[in-house]
Design an enzyme around this catalytic site. Structure first.
Site, PDB file in Angstrom:
ATOM      1  N   HIS A 400       0.844  -1.198   0.000  1.00 47.80           N
ATOM      2  CA  HIS A 400       0.000   0.000   0.000  1.00 47.80           C
ATOM      3  C   HIS A 400       0.875   1.243   0.000  1.00 47.80           C
ATOM      4  O   HIS A 400       1.900   1.305   0.677  1.00 47.80           O
ATOM      5  CB  HIS A 400      -0.927   0.000   1.217  1.00 47.80           C
ATOM      6  N   ASP A 430      -3.453   9.318   3.316  1.00 46.36           N
ATOM      7  CA  ASP A 430      -3.648   7.893   3.061  1.00 46.36           C
ATOM      8  C   ASP A 430      -4.993   7.691   2.385  1.00 46.36           C
ATOM      9  O   ASP A 430      -6.025   8.129   2.890  1.00 46.36           O
ATOM     10  CB  ASP A 430      -3.595   7.117   4.376  1.00 46.36           C
ATOM     11  N   CYS A 485      -3.922   3.070  -5.037  1.00 47.76           N
ATOM     12  CA  CYS A 485      -3.298   3.824  -3.947  1.00 47.76           C
ATOM     13  C   CYS A 485      -2.115   4.646  -4.443  1.00 47.76           C
ATOM     14  O   CYS A 485      -1.915   5.786  -4.006  1.00 47.76           O
ATOM     15  CB  CYS A 485      -2.868   2.884  -2.827  1.00 47.76           C
TER      16      CYS A 485
END
EC number: 3.4.22.-
Length: 774
Positions: A400, A430, A485
Site C-alpha cells: 500500500h 492515506d 493507492c
C-alpha cells in the site's frame, strides 16, 4: 521345586501392578494421539478453541470414533436456520468481539476475545475462505451444515474501516466482526441476510494474489456508521483478502446456496468503467510497449529514473504502479515547478523511507532514532531540510502507498502564541485511512531530532522541538478500488504542490475551501491519472518533453498552449508544436496528429478532451483546479481565445480546422477528396441514446450519410450512392448523457480509387469539419 515356585510367585505379586495390560496400551495410544494436537504451533497449527472442544468431547465419552484432524473451520447447525432481520453493532469497547450465531430458531451470542481473533489470522493454517464437512471433499460442501470463514486484510463500510476482522458466509446470511475499528480498539459486529445482499463484485489481482470484493447491500444506517450512498437505498461494503486459492473459495461460497450464484459477479468497479469506457487502453499499452525503449528521465542527471517496458505494463487497469512510476512522476513534477518556487520543496524518492525504516530487514523499525538517521544521513548531506517549507516522502508498506508531508520543519513556535501562521507538523495522506498505522509515522520526529542535532551541533538551539511536531492523519478522498493507492499518492502530491500556501497551520484549514478535506477532489479524478501518466510517457518517448524550458526563454515551457498572449506569433507556434505530437491512444494514427499547417486550437479541442476525460467523465471543478499533470490538456484551453459563437463560412472552410461543437444544433463539413467544395452534414439530436447525421448532396437529395449508436459506442453505416468517398474509421468520444455534440466524433474519409501513396495525403486533407449551426 514346588516350594521354590510358590516362593517365586509370592515375590512377583508386589510388582504385578506395574505391568502394562492391553487396556493400558490402548489408553496410552489414545493419549498420544490427543497430545499430538497440542504440539508447538511451529510443528502444527490448530485453532485452540477447536482443539479444546475435541479434547473435552473425547473425555466426556461424547463419541467413540477416532477424532479426525480438522483442516477447516466448520460450524454445525442441527436444524435449518431461521432468517432474522439484519443487525449491526459498533462499540468502543475493545475487550471482545460479538458474533451473532443463529441456532434452533433463536439468536445466541458467542464472545471471542481478541487473542482468538488474532490467532485465527496469524497462527492458523486453516484456509480462510474454505468451508468443509469433515467427511467430505473440501469443496463439496453441505450448505445446511457449513459456513465459510474469511479473514480479510481490511474491511471498509461507510466511514469505518476494520483491519482485524472476520467475515462469515452462510446459507442464509453474511456476518462481519472486527476488534479494530478506525485504528482503535473498538468493536464492530454486523449481520445481513442473503436477501439484503444486492450484488457481490469480485476482482482478482494476480500480481499480489489478492481478491478485492465489493458487496452492495440494501441501505440501512447502523448506529455510529455514516454511509455514503452513491445510489439511493444502497450501501457498499468493501474488503480485500490475500488468498492464492480464491477462485476455489468463491465456488465454495456459491455452493452454499443457489442465490449466491445469482448475485456473485467477477467484474470491474464502476469507477474503472467510467475511467476507461470507450478506450482500448490495453491496445495503447501494447503498441507503446512494442516500440518502447528504456526512457531515462531527466536526461543527464545522476539520479535520473529509468522507465522500462515492464513498468509500462503496470499502467494497465487493475494493477499496482511501482516505485519506478512513482519516482518518475515525482521527478516530472519537480521539474515543472519554477526554479524560484522549487526551493520551498524537497522530494524524497521511494527508497528513502524503505531505508529509514529498515524495511529491507523485514519488520519496519518505528523508533529508529540515531540508527535510523545514520542509515540515511548521506541523503541530506547537501540539503538543509530545515530551510524547506514542505518535505514530501512516499511510503510503501504492506502493498500500500501513502504520502507523508513534513510542514515547516525549521519553524520554532513559542508556546504563548495562539494560532500561529506557520506550524511545524507532519501530515499523513492515506487513500485507505488506517492501512498504515501510526507507528510508521512515529519514526519521523525522532529522525528529525537527529537531523537537527547534526545540523546544529555547535549551537545552543533547542533540539527537542522536532520530536514534538504534531502528527496529523487527514480525512481525504478515499480510493474506490484496491489498486489505485499509488495514483492517489501522486494526485495528493500534485494538488498539494499546486495549492501549498506559504504559511500553513492545520488548525486553520477551511472546510469551505475543500483543501485537504474529503471534498478536495472527486475520487475518480485520481484514477484517471493512470491514462495521463501513459500519455506523458508516450510524449517523452517520442522526444517531446513538455518540462524542458528553452535556455533563452523567460516564459513557461511550450506545452500545449502555454505562451505569451501578447505575442500572437509565438502563441501560434507553441500550439502547433503541441498539437502535432499529442496522439490518441486507440491504437491507430489520426489525421489531427499529422496536420502541420494548424493555425488555431479551440478551447475544447476534440483530441485533448478525448484523452483527458475518458468515458465522458468531465468533473466540473477540474477546469478550475490547476495541477501539474493538467497543463498538457488544460493550458491549451487557456491559450486560445474562447468563442461562444463562431461565424459559419463555407467558402473559407478547409480540411485542417477542427472545432468542437458546443450547441445542440450542429453543422458538419466534409471535404470530398475529388472536389474542393465542402459538403454540409446536418446533425440531428433525436434522443440522448441515439445520434444521426444526414449528408446533403446538391446533385442528389436522396444521398445520405447516417451515423448511429448508443452510449456504449457510435457505429457508422455507409448509404451514399456516390463512389467518391467512403468511411474508413469512426473515432468516438461522447458523453452518453449529453444532448449536444460537446465531445464530437471524428470521421476520416479517403478515396478508394487513389493509390496507397496518395491516400496518405488524403488522410491529411479529407476530414470532418465542425462548426455551430447558424
Amino acid at each position: 521345586m514346588t516350594l521354590r515356585s510358590v516362593q517365586s510367585r509370592s515375590k512377583r505379586k508386589p510388582i504385578d501392578v506395574f505391568d502394562y495390560s492391553d487396556e493400558d496400551d490402548r489408553v496410552e495410544e489414545e493419549s498420544k494421539k490427543l497430545l499430538r494436537k497440542f504440539d508447538s504451533p511451529v510443528t502444527k497449527k490448530h485453532h485452540c478453541a477447536i482443539d479444546k472442544y475435541e479434547f473435552l468431547r473425547c473425555f466426556a465419552k461424547d463419541t467413540q470414533s477416532e477424532s479426525k484432524v480438522l483442516q477447516h473451520i466448520v460450524i454445525d447447525v442441527e436444524v435449518p436456520v431461521k432468517e432474522e432481520p439484519s443487525r449491526c453493532e459498533l462499540s468502543g469497547d475493545g475487550n471482545s468481539d460479538l458474533i451473532d450465531v443463529i441456532s434452533n430458531g433463536s439468536h445466541r451470542r458467542i464472545g471471542i476475545d481478541s487473542l482468538t481473533s488474532s490467532s485465527l489470522s496469524e497462527n492458523d493454517e486453516v484456509s480462510t475462505g474454505e468451508a468443509t464437512n469433515p467427511a467430505s471433499d473440501p469443496h463439496e460442501v453441505d450448505p445446511e451444515n457449513a459456513q465459510v470463514l474469511i479473514i480479510p486484510d481490511v474491511i471498509i463500510y461507510g466511514d469505518i474501516y476494520c483491519t482485524n476482522s472476520k467475515l462469515t458466509f452462510s446459507r442464509n446470511c453474511m456476518n462481519v466482526e472486527s476488534s479494530s475499528v478506525n485504528a482503535t480498539k473498538g468493536t464492530f459486529s454486523c449481520q445481513w441476510t442473503i436477501e439484503d445482499i444486492i450484488k457481490i463484485e469480485s476482482q482478482w489481482c494476480l500480481e499480489v494474489e489478492t481478491a478485492f470484493v465489493n458487496v452492495l447491500l440494501k441501505s440501512r444506517k447502523p448506529e455510529g456508521v455514516d454511509i455514503a450512498k452513491d445510489i439511493s437505498g444502497i450501501d457498499l461494503l468493501k474488503f480485500s483478502v490475500y488468498d492464492p486459492k480464491w477462485s476455489k473459495e468463491v465456488e465454495t461460497i456459491r455452493s452454499l446456496d443457489s442465490r449466491y450464484k445469482n448475485i456473485w459477479f467477477d467484474t470491474i468497479t464502476e469507477s474503472e468503467e467510467i475511467a476507461f469506457s470507450g478506450h482500448d487502453l490495453g491496445t495503447s499499452l501494447t503498441n507503446l510497449a512494442d516500440s518502447f525503449e528504456d526512457l531515462v528521465y531527466p536526461q543527464g542527471e545522476p539520479d535520473a529514473v529509468v522507465v522500462r517496458k515492464q513498468d509500462i505494463e503496470l499502467l494497465k487497469p487493475r494493477r499496482f504502479i511501482n516505485d519506478t512510476i512513482i519516482d518518475f512522476y515525482i521527478k516530472y513534477l519537480k521539474n515543472r515547478i519554477s526554479p524560484k518556487e522549487r526551493g520551498r520543496f524537497h522530494f524524497f524518492n521511494c527508497f528513502f523511507f524503505r531505508k529509514l525504516a529498515n524495511l529491507d530487514k523485514g519488520t519496519p523499525s518505528t523508533c529508529g532514532g540515531r540508527e535510523a538517521y545514520q542509515r540515511v544521513q548521506k541523503w541530506t548531506k547537501n540539503v538543509d531540510l530545515f530551510e524547506k517549507d514542505y518535505i514530501f516522502i512516499p511510503i510503501n508498506c504492506s502493498f500500500h502507498w501513502s504520502l507523508v508531508i513534513i510542514c515547516h520543519p525549521g519553524e520554532l513556535v513559542p508556546s504563548h502564541v495562539e494560532n500561529p501562521q506557520r506550524v511545524p507538523c507532519i501530515l499523513h495522506l492515506d487513500s485507505i485511512k488506517g492501512s498504515h498505522k501510526g507507528g510508521l509515522i512515529n519514526i519521523f520526529p525522532s529522525y528529525l531530532r537527529e537531523e537537527w542535532k547534526a545540523r546544529h551541533e555547535n549551537t545552543t538551539n533547542d533540539s527537542s522541538r522536532a520530536p514534538n511536531m504534531q502528527s496529523i492523519s487527514l480525512e481525504l478522498p478515499q480510493q474506490e478500488n484496491s489498486f489505485d493507492c499509488g495514483l492517489f499518492l501522486l494526485h495528493y502530491l500534485d494538488l498539494f504542490v499546486a495549492q501549498a500556501p506559504a504559511k500553513f497551520n492545520p488548525s486553520l484549514i477551511s472546510r469551505s475551501a475543500n483543501f485537504l478535506t474529503r471534498n478536495w477532489f472527486p475520487a475518480k479524478e485520481a484514477s484517471l491519472k493512470r491514462r495521463n501518466i501513459l500519455e506523458l510517457l508516450y510524449n517523452l518517448h517520442k522526444g517531446h518533453d513538455p518540462s524542458i524550458l528553452p535556455a533563452n526563454s523567460k516564459s513557461e515551457p511550450p506545452h500545449c498552449g502555454v505562451s505569451n498572449r501578447n505575442d500572437q506569433e509565438t502563441e501560434s507556434e507553441n500550439v502547433i508544436e503541441c498539437c502535432n505530437w499529442i496522439k490518441p491512444f486507440d491504437g491507430s494514427s489520426s489525421t489531427v496528429t499529422d496536420i502541420s499547417q494548424t493555425k488555431t486550437c479551440s478551447p475544447d479541442l476534440i483530441l485533448s478532451k478525448e484523452v483527458s476525460y475518458s468515458g465522458g467523465y468531465d468533473p466540473p471543478s477540474s477546469k478550475l483546479r490547476k495541477v501539474f499533470m493538467s497543463p498538457i490538456v488544460e493550458e491549451v484551453q487557456e491559450s486560445c481565445e474562447k468563442k461562444d459563437h463562431l461565424e459559419m463560412d463555407i467558402q473559407k472552410s478547409t480540411g485542417h480546422e477542427i472545432e468542437t461543437l458546443r450547441k445542440e444544433g450542429c453543422m458538419l463539413y466534409i471535404e470530398d477528396s475529388d472536389d474542393e467544395e465542402a459538403v454540409s452534414v446536418e446533425y440531428v439530436s433525436d434522443s440522448q441514446d441515439s445520434y444521426e447525421v444526414e449528408m446533403k448532396v446538391e446533385d442528389d437529395d436522396d444521398d445520405e450519410l447516417i451515423v448511429t449508436g448508443e452510449s456504449s459506442g457510435i457505429h457508422g453505416s455507409r448509404e451514399i450512392k456516390s463512389d467518391s468517398a467512403s468511411i474508413e474509421r469512426v473515432n468516438k468520444s461522447r458523453d452518453s448523457t449529453a444532448a449536444s455534440c460537446y465531445n464530437d466524433f471524428l470521421l476520416v474519409l479517403s478515396d478508394d480509387e487513389r493509390s496507397s501513396d496518395d491516400k496518405e495525403n488524403i488522410l491529411i486533407s479529407s476530414n470532418v469539419m465542425a462548426k455551430p449551426k447558424t
